[in-house]
Motif scaffolding. Structure first.
Motif, PDB file in Angstrom:
ATOM      1  N   LEU A   1      42.687  48.420  52.372  1.00 25.33           N
ATOM      2  CA  LEU A   1      41.690  47.522  52.948  1.00 25.33           C
ATOM      3  C   LEU A   1      42.413  46.298  53.499  1.00 25.33           C
ATOM      4  O   LEU A   1      43.300  45.754  52.847  1.00 25.33           O
ATOM      5  CB  LEU A   1      40.672  47.070  51.892  1.00 25.33           C
ATOM      6  N   ILE A   2      42.049  45.891  54.691  1.00 16.02           N
ATOM      7  CA  ILE A   2      42.611  44.654  55.245  1.00 16.02           C
ATOM      8  C   ILE A   2      41.453  43.777  55.722  1.00 16.02           C
ATOM      9  O   ILE A   2      40.376  44.262  56.080  1.00 16.02           O
ATOM     10  CB  ILE A   2      43.613  44.927  56.388  1.00 16.02           C
ATOM     11  N   ASP A   3      41.682  42.474  55.710  1.00 16.34           N
ATOM     12  CA  ASP A   3      40.618  41.535  56.050  1.00 16.34           C
ATOM     13  C   ASP A   3      41.138  40.458  56.990  1.00 16.34           C
ATOM     14  O   ASP A   3      42.207  39.883  56.760  1.00 16.34           O
ATOM     15  CB  ASP A   3      40.067  40.880  54.781  1.00 16.34           C
ATOM     16  N   ILE A   4      40.391  40.196  58.057  1.00 14.56           N
ATOM     17  CA  ILE A   4      40.715  39.085  58.959  1.00 14.56           C
ATOM     18  C   ILE A   4      40.238  37.801  58.308  1.00 14.56           C
ATOM     19  O   ILE A   4      39.047  37.628  58.056  1.00 14.56           O
ATOM     20  CB  ILE A   4      40.032  39.262  60.326  1.00 14.56           C
TER      21      ILE A   4
ATOM     22  N   CYS B   1      36.495  43.081  57.630  1.00 14.56           N
ATOM     23  CA  CYS B   1      37.175  43.963  56.669  1.00 14.56           C
ATOM     24  C   CYS B   1      37.212  45.397  57.197  1.00 14.56           C
ATOM     25  O   CYS B   1      36.172  45.973  57.531  1.00 14.56           O
ATOM     26  CB  CYS B   1      36.471  43.918  55.318  1.00 14.56           C
ATOM     27  N   PHE B   2      38.415  45.959  57.272  1.00 12.81           N
ATOM     28  CA  PHE B   2      38.623  47.335  57.714  1.00 12.81           C
ATOM     29  C   PHE B   2      39.337  48.120  56.614  1.00 12.81           C
ATOM     30  O   PHE B   2      39.983  47.543  55.732  1.00 12.81           O
ATOM     31  CB  PHE B   2      39.482  47.374  58.972  1.00 12.81           C
TER      32      PHE B   2
ATOM     33  N   ALA C   1      40.611  48.821  45.291  1.00 17.72           N
ATOM     34  CA  ALA C   1      41.180  48.262  46.519  1.00 17.72           C
ATOM     35  C   ALA C   1      40.556  46.912  46.840  1.00 17.72           C
ATOM     36  O   ALA C   1      41.241  45.985  47.287  1.00 17.72           O
ATOM     37  CB  ALA C   1      40.965  49.239  47.682  1.00 17.72           C
ATOM     38  N   GLU C   2      39.252  46.783  46.606  1.00 20.78           N
ATOM     39  CA  GLU C   2      38.570  45.498  46.806  1.00 20.78           C
ATOM     40  C   GLU C   2      39.156  44.423  45.897  1.00 20.78           C
ATOM     41  O   GLU C   2      39.326  43.270  46.307  1.00 20.78           O
ATOM     42  CB  GLU C   2      37.078  45.643  46.514  1.00 20.78           C
ATOM     43  N   SER C   3      39.458  44.814  44.675  1.00 20.41           N
ATOM     44  CA  SER C   3      40.031  43.862  43.720  1.00 20.41           C
ATOM     45  C   SER C   3      41.394  43.373  44.195  1.00 20.41           C
ATOM     46  O   SER C   3      41.699  42.178  44.126  1.00 20.41           O
ATOM     47  CB  SER C   3      40.153  44.521  42.336  1.00 20.41           C
ATOM     48  N   ALA C   4      42.228  44.286  44.678  1.00 21.93           N
ATOM     49  CA  ALA C   4      43.548  43.905  45.192  1.00 21.93           C
ATOM     50  C   ALA C   4      43.414  43.006  46.415  1.00 21.93           C
ATOM     51  O   ALA C   4      44.149  42.019  46.560  1.00 21.93           O
ATOM     52  CB  ALA C   4      44.357  45.153  45.531  1.00 21.93           C
TER      53      ALA C   4
ATOM     54  N   GLU D   1      50.027  39.143  52.604  1.00 22.65           N
ATOM     55  CA  GLU D   1      50.784  40.362  52.339  1.00 22.65           C
ATOM     56  C   GLU D   1      49.861  41.426  51.790  1.00 22.65           C
ATOM     57  O   GLU D   1      48.678  41.181  51.528  1.00 22.65           O
ATOM     58  CB  GLU D   1      51.915  40.070  51.358  1.00 22.65           C
ATOM     59  N   LEU D   2      50.408  42.614  51.612  1.00 22.24           N
ATOM     60  CA  LEU D   2      49.645  43.733  51.078  1.00 22.24           C
ATOM     61  C   LEU D   2      49.840  43.773  49.566  1.00 22.24           C
ATOM     62  O   LEU D   2      50.961  43.962  49.085  1.00 22.24           O
ATOM     63  CB  LEU D   2      50.119  45.042  51.720  1.00 22.24           C
ATOM     64  N   ILE D   3      48.758  43.589  48.822  1.00 26.02           N
ATOM     65  CA  ILE D   3      48.824  43.593  47.355  1.00 26.02           C
ATOM     66  C   ILE D   3      48.444  44.980  46.843  1.00 26.02           C
ATOM     67  O   ILE D   3      47.390  45.513  47.196  1.00 26.02           O
ATOM     68  CB  ILE D   3      47.873  42.536  46.763  1.00 26.02           C
ATOM     69  N   VAL D   4      49.305  45.555  46.035  1.00 29.92           N
ATOM     70  CA  VAL D   4      49.026  46.853  45.419  1.00 29.92           C
ATOM     71  C   VAL D   4      48.203  46.634  44.150  1.00 29.92           C
ATOM     72  O   VAL D   4      48.498  45.739  43.358  1.00 29.92           O
ATOM     73  CB  VAL D   4      50.333  47.601  45.089  1.00 29.92           C
ATOM     74  N   PHE D   5      47.171  47.416  43.991  1.00 27.09           N
ATOM     75  CA  PHE D   5      46.263  47.271  42.856  1.00 27.09           C
ATOM     76  C   PHE D   5      47.006  47.312  41.524  1.00 27.09           C
ATOM     77  O   PHE D   5      47.874  48.157  41.303  1.00 27.09           O
ATOM     78  CB  PHE D   5      45.217  48.386  42.886  1.00 27.09           C
ATOM     79  N   SER D   6      46.644  46.385  40.647  1.00 31.38           N
ATOM     80  CA  SER D   6      47.195  46.337  39.294  1.00 31.38           C
ATOM     81  C   SER D   6      46.054  46.547  38.309  1.00 31.38           C
ATOM     82  O   SER D   6      45.101  45.757  38.278  1.00 31.38           O
ATOM     83  CB  SER D   6      47.878  44.990  39.037  1.00 31.38           C
TER      84      SER D   6
END
Length: 542
Positions: free
Chosen positions: A161-164, A207-208, A259-262, A273-278
């Protein structure tokens, strides 16, 4: 053959008059593709007087990323390798918008068994509610369906998921056209990065999402870096992702929540940056939400589970009991004690700190009044949050509590943390000056761990500095800490402030601090924080 074609065309005209879909006939021998004239209202097709064009004309209005796959499929149909055409792909309409269509057709034969035509229908309404006309991206329901399918097949990859960032502000400042261009550009770059193999989805706003069927995390991060570079001049983006292969037993909706949480973590922490889910971070977030609900209920029920402990403060040279700092404690419904560094952030983020803060202040003031009957001049220190200080008329609220309890202002010190926005001088000084009129003292807690300096504190009406324990621990072995604390005490004295040193734990530390001579000391050497009952037994049982 001609008669049969005309018969089919008559049937198509009848169907097209009663349907929102477009029925077609593709004649293989001549290459003619018959379509209803109404289709030209939406799409730029050069239909002649007989209402036909060529397949090549049709492919020209197909979205470029889908053109090759369509041409390949139609080629196999024409060669007789397949008799059914069934594809979902995109067209570009007269307004330049991307439209997802469903195209289905079936081949027909002449009496000799020769392949002669395909009859079918094109629908741009079937998927209309599932897609975004501006970007051509599908919506969330489609993403979840795709995820379920991939998980069932055991595919490896990442849900991304990416967000502007700040899209709403961009629309307000530069106009919606600018925002729309950013949305189209973002979807386009994602499309390229997905290499045409996976669909792009738009959730809401800016959000895409997409599923990248790659195993290597490095490849994914390289793609995100490329996305940043391509869009960096237009907008700022944040990203969150979750690896499918590490959560194969989960449902699609659960992976989407991950993915929303990350993504939320990336946005909240200002990450580009791109955060990987923890899973660990997610569990903390879920626990914080559960704690929030519990705290709301227990506050409404008379602050159940909340209590105060008191840690003594003593004068340096004597030493004599000066007073105590009131410290908030909380025991959950399950009987677990929630550490203050977990509790206070939740209270502050939800605004409940204002209610709890007033309860703490009133409880501590009442305790102080009781103990003053045994030790005249006993002093109480209470922590106050910056969120509380933003409350309208907070200074009057504090003064009313003092009056209600029946304590003089000089019995109270309010402690503010150094990490607070202490640069907001006018607002804070207005509050502090009114409190100081009745003798309330203001202390800066954890001094040295944030951004404050003595020169900045001179702009505030401060009475006390509390040196953080990191400067006190092993001060007998640290020349740096020794000179730092010495200079702070010296400069504070010249500025008419007193210094309290926290975290005193050993006799060696006490010996050094007596040489430096701050006004007050506090720490485990004298006592851990105690319940009111234990504090009385230890210090006020005379």
């Amino acid at each position: 053959m001609e008669y049969n074609v005309e018969s089919y065309l008559d049937m198509m005209r009848f169907l097209n008059e009663s349907s929102d879909d477009y029925f077609f006939l593709w004649e293989f021998a001549t290459g003619r593709l018959f379509l209803p004239p109404s289709i030209t209202e939406k799409y730029s097709l050069p239909l002649n007087e007989e209402n036909y064009c060529t397949v090549e004309d049709w492919i020209k209005i197909v979205f470029p990323k889908d053109a090759d796959a369509l041409a390949e499929d139609l080629g196999e149909v024409q060669q007789g390798k397949r008799l059914i055409h069934d594809m979902v792909y995109r067209l570009v309409n007269n307004q330049g918008e991307i439209v997802w269509i469903s195209c289905r057709g079936k081949c027909g034969f002449d009496q000799n068994g020769n392949l002669i035509w395909m009859v079918g229908r094109v629908s741009d309404t079937l998927l209309a509610n599932d897609t975004d006309r501006l970007t051509g991206a599908f919506y969330l329901d489609r993403l979840l369906a795709e995820l379920d399918e991939l998980l069932e097949k055991g595919r490896e990859g990442y849900l991304v998921l990416i967000d502007i960032r700040g899209l709403q502000n961009i629309n307000l400042q530069f106009g919606r056209d600018t925002g729309d261009r950013m949305l189209k550009a973002t979807a386009g770059v994602l499309e390229e990065l997905a290499e045409g193999t996976q669909k792009i989805y738009r959730m809401n706003g800016g959000c895409f999402g997409s599923v990248f069927l790659w195993r290597q995390e490095t490849r994914l991060k390289e793609a995100f870096d490329q996305l940043q570079r391509r869009l960096g001049e237009q907008c700022m983006i944040s990203g969150g992702c979750v690896p499918l292969h590490l959560h194969s037993g989960k449902e699609a909706v659960t992976l989407y929540q991950y993915a929303e949480s990350a993504l939320a973590y990336a946005k909240t922490n200002g990450k580009k940056e791109l955060i990987v889910f923890s899973e660990k971070d997610y569990e903390k977030k879920v626990a914080a939400l559960a704690l929030t609900q519990e705290l709301k209920q227990r506050i409404e029920n008379g602050f159940q589970g909340f209590s105060l402990h008191y840690q003594p403060q003593v004068t340096t040279q004597t030493p004599e009991l000066y007073g105590a700092e009131a410290l908030l404690r909380y025991e959950s419904c399950s009987g677990d004690r929630i550490p203050p560094d977990h509790l206070v952030p939740v209270l502050e983020q939800t605004g409940m700190i204002c209610q709890v803060g007033l309860w703490v202040l009133e409880t501590a003031l009442r305790q102080c009044k009781k103990w003053r009957r045994r030790l005249k001049g006993f002093h109480i220190s209470v922590n106050v949050s910056y969120t509380q200080l933003l409350e309208e008329g907070v200074e009057n609220t504090f003064l009313d509590l003092l009056k209600k309890v029946g304590l003089p202002g000089d019995a109270l010190t309010l402690e503010v943390t150094e990490s607070m926005q202490l640069h907001d001088y006018p607002v804070l000084n207005r509050i502090f000056s009114k409190l100081k009129e009745v003798g309330v003292q203001i202390s800066v807690d954890d001094f040295g761990t944030g951004y404050s300096s003595l020169s900045r504190l001179k702009n505030l009406q401060i009475d006390e500095i509390k040196m953080d324990r990191c400067f006190i621990t092993n001060i007998d072995q640290s020349t740096y800490n020794y000179y730092l604390v010495s200079k702070v005490v010296e400069l504070a004295a010249k500025s008419h402030m007193q210094v309290c040193c926290e975290g005193v734990e050993t006799q060696e530390e006490l010996g050094v601090l007596k040489q430096i001579n701050p006004s007050l000391l506090q720490g485990y050497l004298f006592s851990r924080p105690l319940s009111a009952e234990d504090f009385e037994k230890a210090y006020l049982s005379f």
